[in-house]
Write a protein that holds these residues in place. Sequence first.
Motif, PDB file in Angstrom:
ATOM      1  N   CYS A 299      -4.863  -5.450  -3.253  1.00 18.09           N
ATOM      2  CA  CYS A 299      -6.189  -5.983  -2.972  1.00 18.09           C
ATOM      3  C   CYS A 299      -5.840  -7.245  -2.193  1.00 18.09           C
ATOM      4  O   CYS A 299      -4.812  -8.218  -2.628  1.00 18.09           O
TER       5      CYS A 299
ATOM      6  N   VAL B 225       0.767  -1.143   0.053  1.00 18.65           N
ATOM      7  CA  VAL B 225      -0.150   0.061   0.094  1.00 18.65           C
ATOM      8  C   VAL B 225       0.963   1.074  -0.012  1.00 18.65           C
ATOM      9  O   VAL B 225       0.661   1.892  -0.656  1.00 18.65           O
TER      10      VAL B 225
ATOM     11  N   LYS C 243       2.507   1.906  -3.372  1.00 18.04           N
ATOM     12  CA  LYS C 243       1.315   2.074  -4.332  1.00 18.04           C
ATOM     13  C   LYS C 243       1.724   0.748  -5.388  1.00 18.04           C
ATOM     14  O   LYS C 243       2.020   1.128  -6.620  1.00 18.04           O
TER      15      LYS C 243
ATOM     16  N   ASP D 193      -8.749  -3.382   3.759  1.00 20.26           N
ATOM     17  CA  ASP D 193      -9.458  -1.874   3.951  1.00 20.26           C
ATOM     18  C   ASP D 193      -8.587  -1.310   4.931  1.00 20.26           C
ATOM     19  O   ASP D 193      -8.361  -0.031   4.629  1.00 20.26           O
TER      20      ASP D 193
ATOM     21  N   ALA E 123      -9.311  -2.376 -10.088  1.00 20.72           N
ATOM     22  CA  ALA E 123      -9.130  -1.177  -8.982  1.00 20.72           C
ATOM     23  C   ALA E 123      -7.593  -0.415  -9.069  1.00 20.72           C
ATOM     24  O   ALA E 123      -7.596   0.336  -8.575  1.00 20.72           O
ATOM     25  N   ASN E 124      -6.761  -1.312  -9.660  1.00 24.87           N
ATOM     26  CA  ASN E 124      -5.439  -0.798  -9.701  1.00 24.87           C
ATOM     27  C   ASN E 124      -4.910  -0.415  -8.198  1.00 24.87           C
ATOM     28  O   ASN E 124      -4.039   0.657  -8.066  1.00 24.87           O
ATOM     29  N   LYS E 125      -5.126  -1.062  -7.258  1.00 25.74           N
ATOM     30  CA  LYS E 125      -4.539  -1.022  -5.816  1.00 25.74           C
ATOM     31  C   LYS E 125      -4.131  -2.208  -5.398  1.00 25.74           C
ATOM     32  O   LYS E 125      -4.657  -3.156  -5.618  1.00 25.74           O
TER      33      LYS E 125
ATOM     34  N   GLY F 116      -5.739  -0.618   1.522  1.00 21.01           N
ATOM     35  CA  GLY F 116      -5.985  -1.332   0.214  1.00 21.01           C
ATOM     36  C   GLY F 116      -7.329  -1.738  -0.042  1.00 21.01           C
ATOM     37  O   GLY F 116      -8.318  -0.965   0.555  1.00 21.01           O
TER      38      GLY F 116
ATOM     39  N   PRO G 243       0.207  -2.061  -6.957  1.00 20.50           N
ATOM     40  CA  PRO G 243      -1.196  -2.833  -6.901  1.00 20.50           C
ATOM     41  C   PRO G 243      -1.334  -4.315  -7.314  1.00 20.50           C
ATOM     42  O   PRO G 243      -1.496  -4.882  -8.774  1.00 20.50           O
TER      43      PRO G 243
END
Length: 566
Positions: A522, A448, A451, A493, A518-520, A497, A453
């Motif tokens: 997960c 996270v 960044k 969360d 989402a490109n995060k 993320g 993903p």
Amino acid sequence: MFNTSAGDMMMDCLIDWGVDHIYGMPGDSINTLIESLRKVQDKIQFIQVRHEEAGALAAAAYAKLTGKLGVCMGIAGPGAIHLLNGLYDAKLDKAPVLAIVGQVETDLIGTDFFQEIDLVNVFKDVAVYSQMVMSAEQLPVILNQAIRTAYDKKGVSVLIIPDDVPKFKVQRHARQTNSFYVQSTILPQERDLEQAAAILNQAKRPVILAGKGAKGASESLLAVAEKMRAPIILSLPGKGVIPDEHPYCLGGLGLIGTKPATAAMEDADTLIMVGTSFPFTGFLPKNAKTLQIDTDPSQIGKRYSVDVGLAGDSFQTLNRLIPLINNNNEGTFLKQCQKNINEWREKLQEQEQDDSIPIKPQRVIHALQEVADDDAVLSVDVGNVTVWMARHFKMTNQKFVISSWLATLGCGLPGAIAGKMAFPNKQVFAICGDGGFQMMMNDFVTAVKYKLPLIVIVLNNHKIAMIKFEQEVMGNAEFGTNLHNPDFARYADICGGMGYKVEHPDDLLPVLKKAISANKPCIIDVIVDANEAPLPAKITLGQATGYARHMLKELFQEGKIHKPPL
């Protein structure tokens, strides 16, 4: 260049070697080095991990995925000790890694100072090169030697650096070496090639067993297979050497392998081992002529008797063998193997389509197959998840990374972090069991923070399920394998993320697609069937007997067998 600090010169050397990121955690005995690293942060990114083990595992995975040097860093004492598990993973899987380890200042060494331990002996077994730096002039010289040795020996180099040394100025009289490594191609002797060809040309039921040493030689491997009419079986680290659905591929071997691979080995009269030192020799033929190809002559015949050894690079050696092969077998054996594998694949497909609840783990892998790009990076943790991925994910051109020889739980997430650092524009998945993921889950926040993903798929059955199965086949009652898990989706969360929980098979594909878009970072928490056993391709009488004993114990312990009334 001279009259600069040793720490600054060290960073310049690392840049010359192409190092662009280091995994680590700051601390008092590396603070001087961290300051030098801060000055070059535009060229070398410092990835702050939450546990040094994650950093070492990530460095090992980066080296496995790219062939480039993985670099990690830790302080004296606890930080150094935390690095060890990841460094042993690199050692056993022959990955070039540099560990930069702090030590107390030189005038305090030997005084039992705070956090001082005997680092020279701590790293003695794991390293192909390990030195303590005692002067500023020495540091750049042995750094070059350490990296050169890690590449040459495909292993771990360790530099132990007392915290005062990087502050010292490098004087003009210092020795100079450069960031230079020369590679050579190893070739077998002609007489060995001729002996190998004589065996191959007589083979009626040949089988090829290929490992990770065959990567980069796929076309040559297939050319030999076609001339020999020989099926190809892949070791776990060799998964992906050829596509899993290639007509010549029989999948993996051993407890996580396929039944057709086991059957082929039992019937083989000739075994060709290419780039593998396969440890589970009980699955190899009992009376087959055997030749082994390996760049390391010490690996040839190390675990299994061979008739001919070819010490050489797989690509070059296979190409030299091809013109010498003149095998006229009719291909009957190959056709039977292909019939067997097609029937096996049909059974696997039935498992992958199962709509049961709790979700079958095989169904999860099938869903992943549908969304994974052809060039995705797959970081696979250890446990039952290894079995499901080895059998059910059909590799094409994806990259597959795992802790194969150490088989350490917790490698999945660090491997995915390394995968995203190495290939920022590719899909990266960590496929983990709940037990393995929890070992390193604190470093999800690392993904996270930077960044990255990546997508973590957790097969959540609230058990250390492979150990449960092992206990049962030994005839023992299950003990100590239940897990109390947090809500992994909520955890994602909380970390910043995205998290998803999946309990129904129809939700798998939609959630995977959401996670990709989402490109995060997960986490997909999939509740899977804890009773889905990773049955071996061939069940032995001992395993069946042991499982029967286990079931009887369970019945008695649960009070399900009662004495008849008097």
